[in-house]
Design an enzyme around this catalytic site. Structure first.
Site: not given
Length: 357
Positions: A308-309, A201, A231
């Protein structure tokens, strides 16, 4: 028959200068053996002779007695010269202990050690659209996070709109995160070729990707693989720095709730930032906005926010055990409420065909 005496035992002193030979009956000279007055033993000589005989007879006990006397004399002299003891109050004792503790070098924390082990492998992933201008209209721009004014030079407050007030690097948080890039996330280098793991994402939210390495160098990057069910995305930069340092991949086999972990990334574009916490649970599930469901996740409570993803979740050894992928906030806000999720490193490494062991 009378025997002629050879010597005389007479103790009478003879006159000074008199001859030791005398005549008996006025005819025969006889030697007189009596000592002269200056040659007679004195009282001091006789006493010394007596002590010598006593010492020769009792040499061992005499030496022991002399040693004991010397020792007693030394102890007595020490006691006489020793300063009187000081009476230390409890307050003085506590102050001394505190001073020793404050002056003692403190070892670095575990969190700082593991941060230093992996930080050179963490990259910032920026997504942007080359067809759009860098600056967006205020109406189209996403809402800006509140910024507390910081005291500037001479105590004058900086204005919130001043980019230097929010980021010591000279770039404002709003400019970096909301205006220049359409997506900001984190990635971690996992091999010597510069392969980077991040979230799908993040990497799939923009037309172009640009990564910033630890040394400040930048490079365009492209997606070379993806695993939507986790993901995850695999991106590869066009140029890698000479001192590239991949992270060490760990394992979740020995990971338990309560174990210390650390999340590293670029929350709201600020970073690299580290936050520490513990594993809250294992094999958790999370439903994404598109109703797809992520399973077998690591739940942790180290602070994580947008940005942070895709960043690494590391254990107390500095090994990557997961890839941060989501946060849960029942209020619907995209801010951390104490629950974060990470994809186990086994799934992440499997996305690129590598074993973490």
């Amino acid at each position: 028959m009378n025997r002629r005496p050879v010597y005389s035992r007479s103790g009478k002193p003879r006159a000074a200068g008199a001859s030791p030979w005398v005549e008996k009956d006025g005819v025969t000279p006889v030697f007189v053996d009596g000592p002269a007055e200056d040659e007679a033993p004195t009282l001091r000589q006789r006493a010394a002779s007596g002590w010598q005989r006593l010492y020769a007879r009792h040499q061992g006990p005499v030496l022991v007695a002399i040693s004991a006397l010397v020792t007693l004399a030394a102890v007595g002299a020490y006691d006489a010269l020793k300063p009187p003891p000081q009476n230390i109050t409890p307050g003085q004792f506590k102050a001394s202990v505190n001073q020793i503790v404050d002056e003692r070098p403190r070892p670095p924390s575990t969190a700082s050690l593991v941060y230093g082990k992996v930080i050179r492998s963490v990259v910032r992933v920026n997504g942007y659209d080359p067809d759009e201008p860098e600056k967006k209209d205020d109406a189209a721009a996403p809402p800006k996070p509140p910024v507390t004014p910081l005291p500037g030079p001479q105590g004058a407050p900086n204005e919130p709109d001043n980019p230097a007030a929010q980021n010591p690097d000279g770039k404002g948080v709003e400019e970096d995160f909301h205006e220049k890039f359409t997506a900001v996330g984190t990635g971690v280098i996992i091999d010597d070729q510069g392969t980077i793991l991040t979230n799908l994402h993040v990497a799939g939210a923009a037309k172009k990707l640009r990564v910033t390495f630890f040394d400040g160098s930048e490079s365009e990057a492209r997606i070379v693989g993806a695993r939507p069910e986790n993901d995850l995305a695999i991106i590869l930069p066009d140029v890698i720095p000479d001192d590239l340092q991949p992270a060490t991949l760990g394992s979740t086999a020995n990971l338990h709730p309560g174990d210390e972990v650390e999340a590293i990334g670029f929350p709201f574009g600020i970073g690299p930032s580290a936050s520490s916490g513990v594993v809250s649970g294992l094999r958790r599930s999370f439903e994404q906005g598109d109703k797809s469901r992520l399973t077998n996740l690591i739940q942790f409570d180290a602070a994580a926010n947008p940005g942070n993803s895709g960043g690494p979740l590391i254990d107390a050894n500095g090994d990557v055990v997961g890839i941060v992928t989501a946060i849960l906030n029942p209020s619907g806000l995209r801010t951390f409420a104490g629950i974060g999720f990470a994809v186990p490193i086994e799934s992440a490494a499997g996305a690129v065909g590598e074993s973490p062991l």
